[in-house]
Design a protein around this motif. Sequence first.
Motif, PDB file in Angstrom:
ATOM      1  N   SER A 189       1.271  -0.813   0.138  1.00 45.00           N
ATOM      2  CA  SER A 189       0.119  -0.270   0.234  1.00 45.00           C
ATOM      3  C   SER A 189       0.521   1.289   0.242  1.00 45.00           C
ATOM      4  O   SER A 189       2.091   0.787   1.013  1.00 45.00           O
ATOM      5  CB  SER A 189      -1.052  -0.159   1.153  1.00 45.00           C
ATOM      6  OG  SER A 189      -0.415   0.389   2.040  1.00 45.00           O
ATOM      7  N   LEU A 190       0.578   2.035  -0.718  1.00 48.63           N
ATOM      8  CA  LEU A 190       1.363   3.658  -0.332  1.00 48.63           C
ATOM      9  C   LEU A 190       1.507   3.486   0.847  1.00 48.63           C
ATOM     10  O   LEU A 190       2.367   4.523   1.224  1.00 48.63           O
ATOM     11  CB  LEU A 190       0.119   4.120  -1.665  1.00 48.63           C
ATOM     12  CG  LEU A 190       0.613   5.954  -1.407  1.00 48.63           C
ATOM     13  CD1 LEU A 190       1.988   5.813  -2.141  1.00 48.63           C
ATOM     14  CD2 LEU A 190       0.014   6.921  -2.574  1.00 48.63           C
ATOM     15  N   GLU A 191       0.054   4.123   1.435  1.00 52.23           N
ATOM     16  CA  GLU A 191       0.558   4.897   3.211  1.00 52.23           C
ATOM     17  C   GLU A 191       1.886   3.649   3.742  1.00 52.23           C
ATOM     18  O   GLU A 191       2.390   4.074   4.582  1.00 52.23           O
ATOM     19  CB  GLU A 191      -0.499   4.724   3.591  1.00 52.23           C
ATOM     20  CG  GLU A 191      -1.046   5.409   5.275  1.00 52.23           C
ATOM     21  CD  GLU A 191      -2.192   5.275   5.808  1.00 52.23           C
ATOM     22  OE1 GLU A 191      -2.053   5.377   6.774  1.00 52.23           O
ATOM     23  OE2 GLU A 191      -3.044   5.873   4.604  1.00 52.23           O
ATOM     24  N   LEU A 223       5.899   5.707  -5.940  1.00 54.56           N
ATOM     25  CA  LEU A 223       4.603   6.385  -7.110  1.00 54.56           C
ATOM     26  C   LEU A 223       5.045   4.990  -8.040  1.00 54.56           C
ATOM     27  O   LEU A 223       3.167   4.917  -8.417  1.00 54.56           O
ATOM     28  CB  LEU A 223       4.814   7.751  -7.412  1.00 54.56           C
ATOM     29  CG  LEU A 223       5.477   8.409  -5.724  1.00 54.56           C
ATOM     30  CD1 LEU A 223       5.721   9.930  -6.795  1.00 54.56           C
ATOM     31  CD2 LEU A 223       4.008   8.811  -5.820  1.00 54.56           C
ATOM     32  N   VAL A 224       5.253   4.708  -8.360  1.00 57.48           N
ATOM     33  CA  VAL A 224       5.554   3.431  -9.956  1.00 57.48           C
ATOM     34  C   VAL A 224       4.712   2.528  -9.243  1.00 57.48           C
ATOM     35  O   VAL A 224       3.983   1.850  -9.580  1.00 57.48           O
ATOM     36  CB  VAL A 224       6.550   3.338 -10.099  1.00 57.48           C
ATOM     37  CG1 VAL A 224       6.862   2.321 -11.058  1.00 57.48           C
ATOM     38  CG2 VAL A 224       7.385   3.994 -11.055  1.00 57.48           C
ATOM     39  N   GLY A 231      -3.491   0.940  -9.169  1.00 59.64           N
ATOM     40  CA  GLY A 231      -4.108   2.590  -9.371  1.00 59.64           C
ATOM     41  C   GLY A 231      -4.465   3.149  -7.803  1.00 59.64           C
ATOM     42  O   GLY A 231      -5.978   4.336  -7.516  1.00 59.64           O
ATOM     43  N   GLU A 232      -3.489   3.746  -6.720  1.00 59.01           N
ATOM     44  CA  GLU A 232      -3.809   3.640  -5.501  1.00 59.01           C
ATOM     45  C   GLU A 232      -3.916   5.191  -5.779  1.00 59.01           C
ATOM     46  O   GLU A 232      -4.288   6.659  -5.483  1.00 59.01           O
ATOM     47  CB  GLU A 232      -2.570   3.769  -4.572  1.00 59.01           C
ATOM     48  CG  GLU A 232      -2.636   2.282  -4.013  1.00 59.01           C
ATOM     49  CD  GLU A 232      -2.065   2.862  -2.728  1.00 59.01           C
ATOM     50  OE1 GLU A 232      -2.534   2.701  -1.673  1.00 59.01           O
ATOM     51  OE2 GLU A 232      -0.764   1.625  -3.213  1.00 59.01           O
ATOM     52  N   VAL A 233      -2.927   6.468  -7.178  1.00 56.67           N
ATOM     53  CA  VAL A 233      -3.196   7.043  -7.823  1.00 56.67           C
ATOM     54  C   VAL A 233      -2.812   7.286  -8.698  1.00 56.67           C
ATOM     55  O   VAL A 233      -3.282   6.357  -9.682  1.00 56.67           O
ATOM     56  CB  VAL A 233      -1.150   7.722  -6.829  1.00 56.67           C
ATOM     57  CG1 VAL A 233      -1.148   8.199  -5.560  1.00 56.67           C
ATOM     58  CG2 VAL A 233      -0.622   6.954  -7.797  1.00 56.67           C
ATOM     59  N   LEU A 263      -1.419  12.770  -2.621  1.00 54.11           N
ATOM     60  CA  LEU A 263      -0.963  11.827  -3.614  1.00 54.11           C
ATOM     61  C   LEU A 263      -1.940  11.818  -3.996  1.00 54.11           C
ATOM     62  O   LEU A 263      -2.671  12.016  -5.314  1.00 54.11           O
ATOM     63  CB  LEU A 263      -0.136  11.039  -3.180  1.00 54.11           C
ATOM     64  CG  LEU A 263       1.661  11.726  -2.361  1.00 54.11           C
ATOM     65  CD1 LEU A 263       2.455  10.319  -2.435  1.00 54.11           C
ATOM     66  CD2 LEU A 263       1.704  12.435  -4.421  1.00 54.11           C
ATOM     67  N   LYS A 264      -3.398  11.279  -3.778  1.00 48.74           N
ATOM     68  CA  LYS A 264      -4.146  10.647  -3.966  1.00 48.74           C
ATOM     69  C   LYS A 264      -5.411  11.830  -4.569  1.00 48.74           C
ATOM     70  O   LYS A 264      -5.942  11.963  -5.523  1.00 48.74           O
ATOM     71  CB  LYS A 264      -4.802   9.317  -2.910  1.00 48.74           C
ATOM     72  CG  LYS A 264      -4.273   8.770  -2.733  1.00 48.74           C
ATOM     73  CD  LYS A 264      -5.303   8.016  -1.638  1.00 48.74           C
ATOM     74  CE  LYS A 264      -4.232   6.396  -1.450  1.00 48.74           C
ATOM     75  NZ  LYS A 264      -5.578   5.743  -0.601  1.00 48.74           N
TER      76      LYS A 264
END
Length: 213
Positions: free
Chosen positions: A97-99, A155-156, A162-164, A210-211
Amino acid sequence: MLVRMTTNPDQPQTRPRRRTPAGAAVLREDVTEAIRAAVFEELAAVGYARMSIEGIARRAGVGKTAVYRRWRSKLHLVLDVVSAVAVMGLPTPNTGSLEGDLRMLYEVTSRALRHPVVSQIIPDLQAEAARNPEIAEALQKALEQGQEGVASKILVGAEQRGEVRAGLDDELALDLISGPLYWRTVVAARGRKLPKGYLDSLARATTEALKAL
């Protein structure tokens, strides 16, 4: 008289062993590492402007000649050390996850930035970078290969999950990821311990920002 050298095809052929050329200096790795460690300590103690080859050699417990065999000047020594740290890089988080990735990145980075030696060196080198283009270039390379390189990979991964959204402003996104922690740790707090829960809150807030881009 000419002498013809012959070989026996039934005997295994061996390559001649390479020998160090006569008179060539063999640089001991333990001495090299001692000098590199001394550079960090000397930078933290006196800063780049007052740092000298003599001081580095004394702190490393070697002669000046040992330093000059490896680097021709103080500048080249510092540039090499900074570049070596950049190559080491930071581990790329992969929590799913991004977070979670941001939280792990912040944990590793905050520990590094709070180190007493690092917290002294970074502001001093930044001040020198404003006056010396070579140091500025080395620091920029360190950032690109260090935290910014890891942040780009995060980020990639977030985009692939599909988070950003695709096509984010990369520079703005990297500023959001790297800027707040650096400001709080290096500029505002100067190595002091961060408040409890700060990294969790920062990772959560950065993820939402970022989202929203």
